[in-house]
Design a protein around this motif. Structure first.
Motif, PDB file in Angstrom:
ATOM      1  N   GLU A 160       3.314  -5.847 -19.239  1.00 33.35           N
ATOM      2  CA  GLU A 160       3.029  -4.791 -18.442  1.00 33.35           C
ATOM      3  C   GLU A 160       2.696  -5.350 -17.116  1.00 33.35           C
ATOM      4  O   GLU A 160       2.935  -4.641 -16.116  1.00 33.35           O
ATOM      5  CB  GLU A 160       1.723  -3.939 -18.961  1.00 33.35           C
ATOM      6  N   ALA A 161       2.038  -6.322 -16.983  1.00 39.58           N
ATOM      7  CA  ALA A 161       1.606  -7.008 -15.762  1.00 39.58           C
ATOM      8  C   ALA A 161       2.752  -7.316 -14.820  1.00 39.58           C
ATOM      9  O   ALA A 161       2.891  -7.054 -13.827  1.00 39.58           O
ATOM     10  CB  ALA A 161       0.623  -8.422 -16.018  1.00 39.58           C
ATOM     11  N   LEU A 162       3.857  -7.992 -15.372  1.00 39.92           N
ATOM     12  CA  LEU A 162       5.109  -8.304 -14.931  1.00 39.92           C
ATOM     13  C   LEU A 162       5.640  -7.152 -14.464  1.00 39.92           C
ATOM     14  O   LEU A 162       6.194  -7.031 -13.346  1.00 39.92           O
ATOM     15  CB  LEU A 162       6.136  -9.120 -15.912  1.00 39.92           C
ATOM     16  N   ARG A 163       5.803  -6.104 -15.250  1.00 37.77           N
ATOM     17  CA  ARG A 163       6.257  -4.609 -14.770  1.00 37.77           C
ATOM     18  C   ARG A 163       5.587  -4.304 -13.768  1.00 37.77           C
ATOM     19  O   ARG A 163       6.482  -3.796 -12.392  1.00 37.77           O
ATOM     20  CB  ARG A 163       6.392  -3.922 -15.997  1.00 37.77           C
ATOM     21  N   GLU A 164       4.291  -4.304 -13.696  1.00 43.05           N
ATOM     22  CA  GLU A 164       3.638  -3.503 -12.464  1.00 43.05           C
ATOM     23  C   GLU A 164       3.765  -4.455 -11.076  1.00 43.05           C
ATOM     24  O   GLU A 164       3.781  -3.894 -10.040  1.00 43.05           O
ATOM     25  CB  GLU A 164       2.165  -3.749 -12.949  1.00 43.05           C
ATOM     26  N   ARG A 165       3.729  -5.976 -11.231  1.00 44.12           N
ATOM     27  CA  ARG A 165       4.245  -6.597 -10.243  1.00 44.12           C
ATOM     28  C   ARG A 165       5.631  -6.373  -9.787  1.00 44.12           C
ATOM     29  O   ARG A 165       5.729  -6.246  -8.338  1.00 44.12           O
ATOM     30  CB  ARG A 165       4.003  -8.184 -10.635  1.00 44.12           C
ATOM     31  N   ARG A 166       6.471  -6.244 -10.448  1.00 48.97           N
ATOM     32  CA  ARG A 166       7.858  -5.710  -9.998  1.00 48.97           C
ATOM     33  C   ARG A 166       7.884  -4.493  -9.167  1.00 48.97           C
ATOM     34  O   ARG A 166       8.562  -4.440  -7.988  1.00 48.97           O
ATOM     35  CB  ARG A 166       8.703  -6.008 -11.165  1.00 48.97           C
ATOM     36  N   LEU A 167       7.271  -3.558  -9.620  1.00 46.89           N
ATOM     37  CA  LEU A 167       7.229  -2.109  -9.027  1.00 46.89           C
ATOM     38  C   LEU A 167       6.385  -2.456  -7.837  1.00 46.89           C
ATOM     39  O   LEU A 167       6.957  -1.723  -6.923  1.00 46.89           O
ATOM     40  CB  LEU A 167       6.457  -1.279  -9.928  1.00 46.89           C
ATOM     41  N   GLN A 168       5.421  -3.140  -7.819  1.00 46.06           N
ATOM     42  CA  GLN A 168       4.910  -3.319  -6.582  1.00 46.06           C
ATOM     43  C   GLN A 168       5.843  -3.973  -5.421  1.00 46.06           C
ATOM     44  O   GLN A 168       5.638  -3.650  -4.230  1.00 46.06           O
ATOM     45  CB  GLN A 168       3.616  -4.207  -6.643  1.00 46.06           C
ATOM     46  N   GLN A 169       6.585  -5.185  -5.797  1.00 47.37           N
ATOM     47  CA  GLN A 169       7.265  -5.660  -5.213  1.00 47.37           C
ATOM     48  C   GLN A 169       8.494  -4.839  -4.478  1.00 47.37           C
ATOM     49  O   GLN A 169       8.886  -4.638  -3.237  1.00 47.37           O
ATOM     50  CB  GLN A 169       8.178  -6.720  -5.599  1.00 47.37           C
ATOM     51  N   MET A 170       8.997  -3.855  -5.608  1.00 48.17           N
ATOM     52  CA  MET A 170       9.910  -2.939  -4.981  1.00 48.17           C
ATOM     53  C   MET A 170       9.311  -2.015  -3.890  1.00 48.17           C
ATOM     54  O   MET A 170      10.053  -1.457  -3.017  1.00 48.17           O
ATOM     55  CB  MET A 170      10.706  -2.180  -6.247  1.00 48.17           C
ATOM     56  N   LYS A 171       8.017  -1.402  -4.311  1.00 44.34           N
ATOM     57  CA  LYS A 171       7.661  -0.407  -3.282  1.00 44.34           C
ATOM     58  C   LYS A 171       7.466  -1.019  -1.956  1.00 44.34           C
ATOM     59  O   LYS A 171       7.373  -0.496  -0.977  1.00 44.34           O
ATOM     60  CB  LYS A 171       6.119  -0.124  -3.970  1.00 44.34           C
ATOM     61  N   LYS A 172       7.093  -2.396  -1.991  1.00 43.08           N
ATOM     62  CA  LYS A 172       6.659  -3.098  -0.823  1.00 43.08           C
ATOM     63  C   LYS A 172       7.993  -3.000   0.156  1.00 43.08           C
ATOM     64  O   LYS A 172       8.180  -3.059   1.426  1.00 43.08           O
ATOM     65  CB  LYS A 172       6.035  -4.380  -0.681  1.00 43.08           C
ATOM     66  N   MET A 173       9.174  -3.503  -0.521  1.00 48.45           N
ATOM     67  CA  MET A 173      10.492  -3.587   0.054  1.00 48.45           C
ATOM     68  C   MET A 173      11.084  -2.343   0.470  1.00 48.45           C
ATOM     69  O   MET A 173      11.520  -2.181   1.595  1.00 48.45           O
ATOM     70  CB  MET A 173      11.448  -4.571  -0.968  1.00 48.45           C
ATOM     71  N   SER A 174      10.454  -1.139  -0.103  1.00 49.05           N
ATOM     72  CA  SER A 174      10.969   0.288   0.310  1.00 49.05           C
ATOM     73  C   SER A 174      10.270   0.628   1.448  1.00 49.05           C
ATOM     74  O   SER A 174      11.105   1.237   2.381  1.00 49.05           O
ATOM     75  CB  SER A 174      10.798   1.067  -0.953  1.00 49.05           C
TER      76      SER A 174
END
Length: 209
Positions: A41-55
């Protein structure tokens, strides 16, 4: 390859490489097996945050005009653009064939590298900038990072000395100056040193900042 000793050595090297790759895969699989639900879940959340920042970055870049190759109408606009974007490629041009060739490639790269702002400005209508940056040969690309001109591409000398250079050759040159983000084989880890614009192509001398 008729020498059996050479063949045997090569076979051993291939086996060693294959074994190393296999061991690395095993380690990666084992690491994944050890992850619990919270880790995943932590990995998934980190990935979502990275995608959000890139967006968010992409949205900001687009708002600043990245993704398009546009002309800056005045010297004042040049400073506005440079202050707003971390990476800028500015083409100092006049209405001639070499500059039109450069235009064609920059229009392609602007769409390919949204992280960088690609602009052009008429050198003869920008006397202050042309003098300040010692623009003597056209076309000249000023490669700007964090408001500072770090490098120049002057004419076509670094691109094979001909107007038949490819977009990829120019792309690699810009990547070496780290003014675009590019994963090409020969550009990722080679930094182009800061160079002067003093050239012998013109009777006028030219220099960086």
């Amino acid at each position: 390859m008729d020498n059996p000793n050479v063949r045997e050595i090569l076979e051993k090297q291939v086996l060693n490489v294959a074994k190393a790759v296999e061991d690395k895969l095993d380690d990666d699989i084992s690491a994944l097996d050890r992850l619990d639900v919270d880790d995943l879940e932590a990995l998934r959340e980190r990935r979502l945050q990275q995608m959000k920042k890139m967006s968010e970055k992409r949205s900001r870049w687009i708002a600043l005009g990245h993704g398009e190759y546009s002309e800056i109408p005045s010297e004042k606009d040049f400073f506005t653009v440079v202050k707003a974007s971390d990476r800028v490629v500015c083409h100092f041009y006049r209405e001639n064939w070499p500059c039109k060739v450069m235009d064609k490639h920059l229009a392609i790269l602007a769409k390919r590298h949204i992280e960088t702002c690609f602009i052009k400005i008429h050198a003869e209508k920008s006397p202050f900038l042309a003098e300040r940056l010692k623009i003597a040969v056209l076309p000249t690309l000023a490669l700007i990072k964090k408001t500072k001109v770090e490098d120049y591409v002057v004419g076509f000398d670094e691109l094979g000395g001909t107007d038949e250079f490819s977009t990829e050759e120019l792309e690699e040159r810009l990547a070496k100056a780290q003014v675009i983000i590019f994963e090409g084989e020969s550009s990722a880890h080679h930094v182009q040193p800061r160079r002067s614009v003093r050239q012998k192509e013109s009777t006028n001398s030219s220099d960086s900042e």
